[in-house]
Design a protein around this motif. Structure first.
Motif, PDB file in Angstrom:
ATOM      1  N   SER A  38       0.819  -1.226   0.000  1.00 20.45           N
ATOM      2  CA  SER A  38       0.000   0.000   0.000  1.00 20.45           C
ATOM      3  C   SER A  38       0.851   1.273   0.000  1.00 20.45           C
ATOM      4  O   SER A  38       0.350   2.335  -0.368  1.00 20.45           O
ATOM      5  N   ILE A  96      -3.761  -0.860  -2.333  1.00 19.33           N
ATOM      6  CA  ILE A  96      -4.945  -0.007  -2.276  1.00 19.33           C
ATOM      7  C   ILE A  96      -5.615   0.023  -3.645  1.00 19.33           C
ATOM      8  O   ILE A  96      -4.950  -0.119  -4.675  1.00 19.33           O
ATOM      9  N   SER A  97      -6.903   0.176  -3.660  1.00 23.37           N
ATOM     10  CA  SER A  97      -7.631   0.215  -4.927  1.00 23.37           C
ATOM     11  C   SER A  97      -7.118   1.364  -5.783  1.00 23.37           C
ATOM     12  O   SER A  97      -7.080   2.518  -5.323  1.00 23.37           O
ATOM     13  N   GLU A 108      -8.467   3.017  -7.997  1.00 29.12           N
ATOM     14  CA  GLU A 108      -9.478   4.071  -8.148  1.00 29.12           C
ATOM     15  C   GLU A 108      -9.472   5.050  -6.986  1.00 29.12           C
ATOM     16  O   GLU A 108      -9.960   6.182  -7.122  1.00 29.12           O
ATOM     17  N   SER A 109      -8.946   4.625  -5.839  1.00 30.04           N
ATOM     18  CA  SER A 109      -8.919   5.505  -4.678  1.00 30.04           C
ATOM     19  C   SER A 109      -7.565   6.183  -4.492  1.00 30.04           C
ATOM     20  O   SER A 109      -7.342   6.868  -3.491  1.00 30.04           O
ATOM     21  N   TYR A 144      -7.066  -5.768  -3.099  1.00 29.71           N
ATOM     22  CA  TYR A 144      -7.148  -4.306  -3.094  1.00 29.71           C
ATOM     23  C   TYR A 144      -8.078  -3.882  -1.958  1.00 29.71           C
ATOM     24  O   TYR A 144      -9.199  -4.408  -1.836  1.00 29.71           O
ATOM     25  N   ASP A 150     -10.032  -0.700  -0.155  1.00 30.63           N
ATOM     26  CA  ASP A 150     -10.470   0.690  -0.272  1.00 30.63           C
ATOM     27  C   ASP A 150     -10.073   1.490   0.965  1.00 30.63           C
ATOM     28  O   ASP A 150      -9.803   0.936   2.039  1.00 30.63           O
ATOM     29  N   GLN A 151     -10.065   2.800   0.811  1.00 31.92           N
ATOM     30  CA  GLN A 151      -9.785   3.690   1.930  1.00 31.92           C
ATOM     31  C   GLN A 151     -10.751   3.410   3.086  1.00 31.92           C
ATOM     32  O   GLN A 151     -11.968   3.366   2.912  1.00 31.92           O
ATOM     33  N   ARG A 210     -11.437  -7.370  -4.242  1.00 35.17           N
ATOM     34  CA  ARG A 210     -11.565  -5.982  -3.791  1.00 35.17           C
ATOM     35  C   ARG A 210     -12.380  -5.927  -2.498  1.00 35.17           C
ATOM     36  O   ARG A 210     -13.485  -6.458  -2.444  1.00 35.17           O
ATOM     37  N   SER A 237     -14.140  -3.470   0.220  1.00 39.09           N
ATOM     38  CA  SER A 237     -14.656  -2.116   0.401  1.00 39.09           C
ATOM     39  C   SER A 237     -15.061  -1.895   1.854  1.00 39.09           C
ATOM     40  O   SER A 237     -15.207  -2.839   2.630  1.00 39.09           O
ATOM     41  N   LYS A 238     -15.265  -0.652   2.210  1.00 39.76           N
ATOM     42  CA  LYS A 238     -15.633  -0.299   3.580  1.00 39.76           C
ATOM     43  C   LYS A 238     -17.079  -0.681   3.840  1.00 39.76           C
ATOM     44  O   LYS A 238     -17.979  -0.368   3.053  1.00 39.76           O
TER      45      LYS A 238
END
Length: 463
Positions: free
Chosen positions: A107, A140-141, A143-144, A178, A180-181, A208, A210-211
């Motif tokens: 990351s 980290i993704s 896209e983010s 990956y 996400d934030q 992936r 995600s939160k």
């Protein structure tokens, strides 16, 4: 069906011939046993400078009591110490140590020049991974990412991981996660899965995270108290799914057409489940599924596994064959989902899991109808995921060559090609698909939404 070549490859003369002739060498894969730890061996942990996910990774390693090692990385040692994980010292010059898993937090990589941190960690130990080992990169993704350079560098991780999966052999898998934030607390279910023998036939994949709300579970029975419906549950992959979900604590409603009632009864009896004899294409299928689950406290998991093939080249295909495959494999799942989502047919934190196929990703000769239906399943997942509410998620698995009655009927030459044209040089087992579905079904997988994971041994087609 027994893989005679794989059995031969394990014999002394087979090993000698395969080595001398450069033939595929299928490794006997480790698979999950409830009495075994998540990781059966040492784990080497590494991190790029400035990485932010090491603490979350260390927490999981601590939770699973992993025998963990790391080099002289002060940031990594501090992150591990905060969660109570003791990292034993490892010198990259030590060529004798062997590891069951290599885990690298990437990351902190913010530009292409820093990708050399991958090389610096993995190159010295590339030959020190045990058979059926695991290589895991966490990033980290893209896209983010905060900059174009960071996004490019993080996207580069995919090429690295897929190549490692093809290079390391010996049943070793490679995965990229990956995150996400703000989703680091949702990492555990995925990391446990890719570290464990549950992911034996999953390699070269990107998952992936995600939160989402963090849901605590009993990891020995993550589906305790849950109700699951598995369509096409009378045999093959569907039967394996029913067994694995029941093993994980769920009450499983086994669904198939009325003609399969005897096999449905057999499966349900073996797992302590119940049956629902139903044509999944019926207009009221969604309503009947909801009613059957209501008797068990409502529906928590639905697995859209039912599917058929009717193979013909497009020029020779009758319209009824096209319509039949599309209706069963795709349209029925759409209609059932629509009904359940519009009529509160899924409990909070519910799970929808679809079965796609490598054919839907890469296409296949004589399967325009089947490939279209399975590509449509991918679309169903991708376009439904963002609109779901109440903690409900949707994901899919895409099996490659799996040893079933269906693949046993394939002509010999095509069957052998299907078995060998992947990084594992063998076909998968129905349980491999089921274990991946169980990952998505778990309440702890609240951060997994919109994923399509191939269960194909990293097939060379569509990979």
């Amino acid at each position: 069906m027994t893989d005679q070549y794989q059995a031969f490859a394990q014999s002394p003369i087979g090993k000698l011939l395969i080595k001398n002739l450069g033939l595929p060498s299928p490794q006997s894969l480790d698979r999950f046993e409830s009495s075994q730890p998540v990781v059966q061996g040492e784990v080497l942990l590494g991190a790029a400078a400035g990485s932010t996910l090491s603490g979350a990774i260390a927490q999981v390693l601590h939770n699973i009591h992993a025998n963990s090692y790391a080099g002289n990385n002060a940031e990594l040692q501090q992150a591990a110490a905060k969660v109570g994980l003791s990292l034993r010292a490892f010198n990259s010059g030590d060529k004798e140590s062997k590891f069951k898993a290599l885990v690298f937090d990437a990351s902190g990589i913010e530009n292409s020049e820093q990708l050399n941190e991958l090389y610096n960690f993995f190159n010295p130990v590339a030959r020190q991974v045990r058979a059926s080992g695991r290589v895991i990169v966490v990033g980290i993704s893209p896209e983010s990412a905060k900059t174009v350079k960071q996004a490019v560098a993080q996207r580069a991780l995919e090429g690295f991981v897929r190549s490692v999966g093809k290079e390391f052999k010996k049943g070793i898998t490679a995965q990229l996660i990956y995150v996400d934030q703000g989703a680091e607390d949702n990492l555990e279910s995925t990391l446990r899965f890719v570290l464990s023998p549950r992911s034996a036939y999953v390699s070269g994949q990107v998952i992936r995270v995600s939160k989402a709300d963090v849901v605590s579970v009993d990891w020995t029975k993550p589906l305790a108290g849950k109700t699951a419906v598995v369509t096409g549950a009378s045999r093959g992959i569907g039967e394996a799914i029913a067994h694995v979900l029941a093993r994980d604590g769920a009450h499983v409603i086994c669904l198939d057409v009325p003609q399969q009632q005897a096999d449905l009864d057999r499966v349900a009896s073996q797992i302590g489940g119940s049956t629902l004899a139903l044509d999944i294409t019926a207009p009221d299928a969604g309503e009947k599924i909801k009613a059957a689950a209501a008797a068990q406290g409502g529906l928590d998991v639905i697995v859209h596994n039912a599917g058929i093939t009717r193979d013909k080249t497009l020029a020779n295909m009758k319209p009824e064959l096209w319509d039949l495959v599309i209706n069963i494999n795709l349209s029925a799942a759409e209609r059932v989902n629509d009904y359940l989502l519009e009529n509160d047919g899924l409990n909070a934190n519910g799970r929808i899991i679809c079965v796609s196929s490598i054919s839907g990703i890469a296409g296949n000769l004589g399967q325009t109808n089947y490939a279209a239906s399975k590509a449509g399943v991918v679309g169903l997942v991708k376009f439904t995921a963002p609109i779901l509410k109440n903690g409900i998620t949707i994901n899919a698995v895409a099996p490659g060559f799996i040893e079933t009655q269906m693949t046993a009927a394939i002509p010999f030459a095509i069957r052998e090609a299907g078995r060998r044209m992947n990084s594992m040089s063998q076909g998968g087992q129905p349980v491999d698909v089921a274990e991946t579905i169980a990952l998505f079904a778990a309440p702890s997988s609240s951060g997994l939404n919109g994923n399509v994971v191939r269960v194909c041994g990293q097939s060379l087609i569509g990979a």
